[in-house]
Design a protein around this motif. Structure first.
Motif, PDB file in Angstrom:
ATOM      1  N   ILE A  45     -40.034 -30.948 106.329  1.00  0.00           N
ATOM      2  CA  ILE A  45     -40.676 -30.631 107.593  1.00  0.00           C
ATOM      3  C   ILE A  45     -40.044 -29.423 108.033  1.00  0.00           C
ATOM      4  CG2 ILE A  45     -40.307 -31.574 110.127  1.00  0.00           C
ATOM      5  CD1 ILE A  45     -41.869 -33.483 107.897  1.00  0.00           C
ATOM      6  N   LYS A  46     -40.829 -28.264 108.333  1.00  0.00           N
ATOM      7  CA  LYS A  46     -40.505 -26.885 108.266  1.00  0.00           C
ATOM      8  C   LYS A  46     -39.641 -26.707 109.515  1.00  0.00           C
ATOM      9  CE  LYS A  46     -44.879 -25.373 110.302  1.00  0.00           C
ATOM     10  NZ  LYS A  46     -45.296 -26.679 110.269  1.00  0.00           N
ATOM     11  N   GLU A  47     -39.761 -27.244 110.584  1.00  0.00           N
ATOM     12  CA  GLU A  47     -39.105 -27.222 111.957  1.00  0.00           C
ATOM     13  C   GLU A  47     -37.437 -27.301 111.677  1.00  0.00           C
ATOM     14  OE1 GLU A  47     -43.434 -28.357 112.924  1.00  0.00           O
ATOM     15  OE2 GLU A  47     -41.786 -28.981 111.763  1.00  0.00           O
ATOM     16  N   ILE A  48     -37.290 -28.321 110.848  1.00  0.00           N
ATOM     17  CA  ILE A  48     -35.972 -28.943 110.915  1.00  0.00           C
ATOM     18  C   ILE A  48     -35.119 -28.849 109.355  1.00  0.00           C
ATOM     19  CG2 ILE A  48     -34.436 -30.881 111.018  1.00  0.00           C
ATOM     20  CD1 ILE A  48     -36.759 -32.021 112.859  1.00  0.00           C
ATOM     21  N   ASN A  49     -34.179 -27.968 109.063  1.00  0.00           N
ATOM     22  CA  ASN A  49     -33.601 -27.701 107.899  1.00  0.00           C
ATOM     23  C   ASN A  49     -33.120 -28.972 107.283  1.00  0.00           C
ATOM     24  OD1 ASN A  49     -34.282 -25.116 107.708  1.00  0.00           O
ATOM     25  ND2 ASN A  49     -32.433 -24.216 108.730  1.00  0.00           N
ATOM     26  N   GLY A  50     -33.376 -29.444 106.255  1.00  0.00           N
ATOM     27  CA  GLY A  50     -32.692 -30.674 105.873  1.00  0.00           C
ATOM     28  C   GLY A  50     -33.401 -31.867 106.078  1.00  0.00           C
ATOM     29  N   LEU A  51     -34.562 -31.903 106.556  1.00  0.00           N
ATOM     30  CA  LEU A  51     -35.276 -33.039 106.665  1.00  0.00           C
ATOM     31  C   LEU A  51     -36.627 -32.981 105.856  1.00  0.00           C
ATOM     32  CD1 LEU A  51     -35.791 -35.578 108.427  1.00  0.00           C
ATOM     33  CD2 LEU A  51     -37.187 -34.126 110.191  1.00  0.00           C
ATOM     34  N   VAL A 105     -35.667 -38.013  93.965  1.00  0.00           N
ATOM     35  CA  VAL A 105     -35.311 -36.639  94.365  1.00  0.00           C
ATOM     36  C   VAL A 105     -35.448 -35.743  92.963  1.00  0.00           C
ATOM     37  CG1 VAL A 105     -33.372 -35.076  94.858  1.00  0.00           C
ATOM     38  CG2 VAL A 105     -33.878 -37.258  96.124  1.00  0.00           C
ATOM     39  N   LEU A 106     -35.210 -36.374  91.725  1.00  0.00           N
ATOM     40  CA  LEU A 106     -35.045 -35.831  90.444  1.00  0.00           C
ATOM     41  C   LEU A 106     -36.517 -35.683  90.092  1.00  0.00           C
ATOM     42  CD1 LEU A 106     -32.256 -37.942  88.730  1.00  0.00           C
ATOM     43  CD2 LEU A 106     -32.259 -35.396  89.456  1.00  0.00           C
ATOM     44  N   LEU A 107     -37.478 -36.345  90.732  1.00  0.00           N
ATOM     45  CA  LEU A 107     -38.893 -36.144  90.312  1.00  0.00           C
ATOM     46  C   LEU A 107     -39.662 -35.270  91.346  1.00  0.00           C
ATOM     47  CD1 LEU A 107     -39.828 -39.695  89.266  1.00  0.00           C
ATOM     48  CD2 LEU A 107     -39.430 -37.665  87.689  1.00  0.00           C
ATOM     49  N   SER A 108     -38.901 -34.516  92.367  1.00  0.00           N
ATOM     50  CA  SER A 108     -39.583 -33.966  93.412  1.00  0.00           C
ATOM     51  C   SER A 108     -40.377 -32.590  93.163  1.00  0.00           C
ATOM     52  CB  SER A 108     -38.470 -33.655  94.544  1.00  0.00           C
ATOM     53  OG  SER A 108     -37.579 -32.735  94.033  1.00  0.00           O
ATOM     54  N   GLY A 109     -40.402 -32.447  91.776  1.00  0.00           N
ATOM     55  CA  GLY A 109     -40.962 -31.156  91.436  1.00  0.00           C
ATOM     56  C   GLY A 109     -40.108 -29.977  91.444  1.00  0.00           C
ATOM     57  N   GLU A 120     -32.354 -25.657 100.385  1.00  0.00           N
ATOM     58  CA  GLU A 120     -33.529 -25.610 101.098  1.00  0.00           C
ATOM     59  C   GLU A 120     -34.698 -26.152 100.345  1.00  0.00           C
ATOM     60  OE1 GLU A 120     -33.465 -25.808 104.418  1.00  0.00           O
ATOM     61  OE2 GLU A 120     -31.374 -25.528 104.180  1.00  0.00           O
ATOM     62  N   VAL A 121     -34.819 -26.315  99.156  1.00  0.00           N
ATOM     63  CA  VAL A 121     -35.926 -26.777  98.444  1.00  0.00           C
ATOM     64  C   VAL A 121     -35.774 -27.825  97.711  1.00  0.00           C
ATOM     65  CG1 VAL A 121     -36.771 -24.308  98.010  1.00  0.00           C
ATOM     66  CG2 VAL A 121     -35.159 -25.353  96.277  1.00  0.00           C
ATOM     67  N   CYS A 122     -34.684 -28.733  97.970  1.00  0.00           N
ATOM     68  CA  CYS A 122     -34.508 -29.867  97.437  1.00  0.00           C
ATOM     69  C   CYS A 122     -34.306 -31.006  98.524  1.00  0.00           C
ATOM     70  CB  CYS A 122     -33.204 -29.849  96.505  1.00  0.00           C
ATOM     71  SG  CYS A 122     -32.766 -31.298  95.339  1.00  0.00           S
ATOM     72  N   PRO A 123     -34.696 -32.157  98.423  1.00  0.00           N
ATOM     73  CA  PRO A 123     -34.408 -33.203  99.452  1.00  0.00           C
ATOM     74  C   PRO A 123     -32.984 -33.494  99.679  1.00  0.00           C
ATOM     75  CG  PRO A 123     -36.328 -33.984  98.084  1.00  0.00           C
ATOM     76  CD  PRO A 123     -35.773 -32.647  97.413  1.00  0.00           C
ATOM     77  N   LEU A 128     -24.553 -33.908  97.147  1.00  0.00           N
ATOM     78  CA  LEU A 128     -24.679 -35.341  97.733  1.00  0.00           C
ATOM     79  C   LEU A 128     -25.508 -36.109  96.604  1.00  0.00           C
ATOM     80  CD1 LEU A 128     -25.946 -34.464 101.444  1.00  0.00           C
ATOM     81  CD2 LEU A 128     -23.614 -34.866 100.675  1.00  0.00           C
ATOM     82  N   LEU A 129     -26.295 -35.601  95.844  1.00  0.00           N
ATOM     83  CA  LEU A 129     -27.288 -36.389  94.944  1.00  0.00           C
ATOM     84  C   LEU A 129     -26.550 -37.072  93.925  1.00  0.00           C
ATOM     85  CD1 LEU A 129     -30.186 -36.980  93.962  1.00  0.00           C
ATOM     86  CD2 LEU A 129     -30.054 -34.582  92.553  1.00  0.00           C
ATOM     87  N   TRP A 130     -25.401 -36.345  93.451  1.00  0.00           N
ATOM     88  CA  TRP A 130     -24.609 -36.777  92.502  1.00  0.00           C
ATOM     89  C   TRP A 130     -23.320 -37.477  92.742  1.00  0.00           C
ATOM     90  CZ3 TRP A 130     -27.336 -37.235  88.484  1.00  0.00           C
ATOM     91  CH2 TRP A 130     -28.481 -36.434  88.192  1.00  0.00           C
TER      92      TRP A 130
END
Length: 252
Positions: A45-51, A105-109, A120-123, A128-130
């Motif tokens: 969601i480009k208007e909100i960083n981290g969403l 998340v790991l399969l997010s491309g 900014e390019v990872c959900p 946090l992920l690990w």
């Protein structure tokens, strides 16, 4: 790196002793089909960083299984009960759901190196992920037609990184940036209404909030006239179930 390898094994299973990539690929593909039906796709969601929104997070079969698991808990046998909360040891199905979020998340491309290097390019950023466990607090809410939730930021007793899974009816969740003290400083003069960013949540979708989205934006589901509209059409509201997963902050 050892911790990452261990978690990858937990998500994808043990790999073959062979060095051939062909031996590892079928097992990963099998996991994707079982959990998602296809490789999940993420929308930033480009208007909100981290969403981030993952529309196809859960296959119809997985949604059905989750609904059955929630029903079997016996939390909502009384019509007056519309919320259940759990802390610490979560039900097995919730732990598996948490594993599926990490896998998605790991399969997010984005490969793991990209997720480590650019939040900014990872959900979910890597810190946090690990973390282990990824989540240790659960809320299940049941919303009947006409019910919603007021604009809020989740309590600060919960860590960064919050996931919301939607089941059954679709809805529009609105995000509004937290407003600081009035910029005018004058009584009787209000700032212009804050802009609302709508996000369409379909059954089986996943929303992940971290960073600014988690701490500096309120989220709500408004049932006021004109708010449950998407692409010019009023949504046909039925019962909706949401599953929220969070991590309690560590007490020093």
């Amino acid at each position: 790196m050892d911790d990452q390898e261990t978690l990858l094994k937990q998500v994808f299973g043990e790999s073959s002793d062979s060095d051939s990539d062909d031996c590892e690929q079928p097992q990963q593909h099998e996991n994707r089909s079982e959990n998602f039906g296809q490789t999940p796709s993420w929308l930033r969601i480009k208007e909100i960083n981290g969403l981030y929104l993952c529309v196809d997070f859960l296959s119809p079969q997985h949604q059905s299984s989750l609904l059955s698991a929630i029903q079997n808990e016996g939390w909502f046998t009384d019509a007056s009960h519309n919320q259940a909360m759990r802390f610490g040891d979560l039900p097995t199905w919730a732990t598996k759901l948490s594993d599926s979020i990490r896998e998605a998340v790991l399969l997010s491309g984005n490969d793991l190196a990209t997720c480590d290097g650019d939040k900014e390019v990872c959900p979910l950023p890597s810190d946090l992920l690990w973390r282990e466990p990824l989540f240790d607090q659960l809320i299940v809410n049941v919303y009947q037609p006409g019910e919603g939730i007021c604009a809020h930021v989740d309590l600060m007793c919960f860590d960064d990184g919050i996931a919301i899974v939607s089941l059954e009816s679709s809805c529009v969740m609105h995000f509004t940036r937290v407003r600081e003290a009035s910029s005018t400083g004058e009584r009787g003069i209000e700032d212009p209404p804050a802009k609302k960013v709508p996000v369409y949540l379909t059954p089986g979708s996943l929303v992940v909030m971290s960073g600014e989205a988690r701490y500096h934006w309120k989220h709500e589901i408004s049932r006021k006239p004109g708010f449950q509209i998407w692409e010019g059409k009023e949504l046909n509201q039925k019962r909706r179930i949401s599953i929220t997963l969070r991590k309690l902050c560590r007490v020093e």
